[in-house]
Design an enzyme around this catalytic site. Structure first.
Site, PDB file in Angstrom:
ATOM      1  N   ASP A 250       0.832  -1.210   0.000  1.00  0.00           N
ATOM      2  CA  ASP A 250       0.000   0.000   0.000  1.00  0.00           C
ATOM      3  C   ASP A 250       0.864   1.256   0.000  1.00  0.00           C
ATOM      4  O   ASP A 250       0.339   2.362  -0.154  1.00  0.00           O
ATOM      5  CB  ASP A 250      -0.954   0.009   1.206  1.00  0.00           C
ATOM      6  CG  ASP A 250      -0.232  -0.195   2.518  1.00  0.00           C
ATOM      7  OD1 ASP A 250       0.445  -1.225   2.655  1.00  0.00           O
ATOM      8  OD2 ASP A 250      -0.313   0.677   3.392  1.00  0.00           O
ATOM      9  N   ASP A 260       4.694   7.871   0.854  1.00  0.00           N
ATOM     10  CA  ASP A 260       4.459   7.508   2.252  1.00  0.00           C
ATOM     11  C   ASP A 260       5.743   7.458   3.061  1.00  0.00           C
ATOM     12  O   ASP A 260       6.254   6.398   3.414  1.00  0.00           O
ATOM     13  CB  ASP A 260       3.671   6.197   2.363  1.00  0.00           C
ATOM     14  CG  ASP A 260       2.175   6.466   2.316  1.00  0.00           C
ATOM     15  OD1 ASP A 260       1.794   7.615   2.020  1.00  0.00           O
ATOM     16  OD2 ASP A 260       1.382   5.541   2.577  1.00  0.00           O
TER      17      ASP A 260
END
Ligand code: AMP
Ligand code: MG
Length: 492
Positions: A250, A260
């Site tokens: 993810d 991220d």
């Protein structure tokens, strides 16, 4: 005055199963602490208006700008190897997309802007420290020339978030080519929603890989393109000593951007087994493991695409395997080419790989600083007196001397002048990286003393990573033993 965003929202036009419509949650007292003015201009936004009170309210999620279609994106993901069928944006909201000055579509997303239907037990918020860390490291990566999401703004919310202790809350405005992840494909594949996988693949092709639409086999071309970008990306990480920290599926962008930034870090002394993240107890995402993990993640992507590759499952698997087989070669080629440049080679010859590996081995054995070794080597290419500066970085300086002899022998066979070699090496060997102890000091000043001057200064230095900046030379130094950051913590 109204802040105008020229939104064109294509993701929000996909089927309802792709996202949840949700507006940011207003916060008490937003205060803009940083606006990335050049990036705002590049996105076609007016930086003065973004700095106005209304702009700050938008960047804090207190006011939704006209034309926005705020959504939280659905995705799944393998976290440390364990599959979670539903993750999704639990603390991020996509406001919409704009077309930048290069004609590229960019997502504008608020991170830390309140709960969404995907928040599970989380509060949907972000603390100031991790927001500053992501701002600094993502902008440093961009300045280094590495594909990455960008940071447009950081806002303090005026509210505390509860972590182990109450911390000031903040919102980051993140810009990305898209926020589509390997885990986004997994979300639909896990539900056996082949139509969803196909819609997503078509969207990704149109958005990131338009050439694939014209290929004989568009979905095959898509997989090949994502593999090529990831192979290149991870090679670039290794070449600057970057450790992502949480390479879950993810957190793996199909557009090939670094995304991220949680417990990420740049290493100081070279150590291929280096792990910083406090949550990575097994070393799954250690520095040298990153190419292997990228391939593992891409294999998960390929699994999702199987039904699009062929109606015959065995054939599809065979095809996927052959495409995935290209990763190793692509990564090795990008990595070896980069390493050759780092030691100033203009050509490729037999023995180069061993030459560079022997340097890396000596660095590892002697705790040599990764960034400074290559930077100082660049200057030693101009003037052998510079060797003194390089060898000092090795616990046992003689370990460098033997290698330097072989290196000089090798470069002497190339026609370029020492000045040309030095310039080429300096353009690939940064002097300034976001060293952990510097990042920590910036966060400490901001969180404990509301002092953002160190943040501004660090950002300014990192904006020109390949240029010597004599007034800021200290930023190039590795930490003193007592300044060493041994662990980094998750963004949550
Ligand atoms: P990350 O570790 O930031 O990649 O996040 C992993 C998952 O946890 C994603 O689905 C996030 O949206 C979610 N998440 C992380 N922090 C929070 C939070 N404070 N509130 C809600 N969801 C969160
Ligand atoms: Mg994530």
């Amino acid at each position: 005055m109204t802040v105008h965003f020229p939104f064109q929202n294509t993701y929000a036009a996909l089927p309802a199963s792709f996202f949840a419509r949700v507006a940011p949650t207003p916060v008490a007292a937003p205060r803009l602490i940083k606006l990335n003015r050049p990036l705002a201009v590049h996105l076609g936004l007016d930086p003065d208006l973004l700095e106005s009170p209304e702009g700050a309210e938008i960047l804090a999620g207190k006011r939704v700008p006209e034309g926005a279609d705020p959504i939280a994106m659905a995705y799944a993901g393998h976290q440390f190897g364990h599959f979670v069928p539903q993750l999704g944006d639990g603390r991020a909201i996509l406001l919409g997309e704009v077309i930048d000055a290069d004609g590229v579509r960019r997502d504008i997303q608020l991170k830390g802007s309140g709960p969404t239907p995907f928040s599970r037990r989380g509060d949907g918020r972000a603390a100031l420290g991790p927001v500053l860390r992501e701002y600094i490291v993502s902008e440093a990566m961009a300045a280094l020339g590495i594909p990455t999401t960008r940071s447009l703004a950081a806002v303090i919310t005026g509210e505390n978030v509860m972590r182990e202790t109450p911390l000031p809350g903040a919102v980051l405005t993140r810009i990305a080519a898209s926020h589509i992840r390997v885990g986004t494909f997994q979300y639909f594949a896990a539900r056996s929603d082949t139509e969803g996988v196909r819609r997503l693949a078509d969207h990704v092709i149109a958005r990131h890989y338009p050439h694939a639409a014209d290929a004989e086999r568009p979905y095959r071309a898509l997989l090949e393109a994502v593999i090529a970008r990831q192979a290149d990306l991870v090679a670039r990480w290794l070449l600057v000593g970057f450790i992502h920290g949480v390479m879950n599926t993810d957190n793996s962008s199909v557009a090939g951007e670094t995304i991220d930034y949680g417990p990420c870090a740049f290493m100081d002394h070279y150590d291929p087994a280096k792990v910083f993240s406090s949550i990575d107890e097994m070393g799954r995402y250690a520095y040298a493991n990153q190419p292997r993990i990228a391939l593992w993640n891409l294999t998960r992507l390929a699994e999702c695409l199987l039904p699009l590759l062929s109606d015959d499952k065995d054939k599809a698997i065979e095809e996927a395997q052959s495409i995935l087989g290209e990763f190793a070669e692509q990564f090795a080629s990008a990595y070896q080419t980069g390493l050759r440049s780092k030691i100033g080679l203009f050509t490729a010859r037999d023995g180069d790989e061993a030459l560079v590996q022997d340097l890396l081995d000596a660095m590892a054995k002697n705790q040599a600083d990764f960034t400074l070794t290559f930077r100082r080597l660049s200057d030693a290419a101009l003037d052998p007196d510079g060797d003194t500066e390089v060898r000092q970085l090795f616990a046992e300086p003689a370990a460098f001397d033997e290698w330097a002899l072989r290196w000089r022998q090798r470069i002497s066979g190339e026609p370029q002048t020492p000045a040309e070699r030095q310039a080429a090496m300096r353009s690939v060997n940064p002097v300034f990286i976001p060293r952990n102890h510097r990042v920590e000091a910036v966060i400490e000043a901001a969180v404990n003393r509301d002092d953002f001057a160190p943040f501004e200064e660090l950002l300014a230095v990192l904006a020109k990573p390949y240029q010597d900046q004599p007034d800021f030379a200290g930023y190039a130094d590795p930490p003193e033993p007592h300044q060493c950051v041994l662990q980094t913590f998750c963004g949550t």
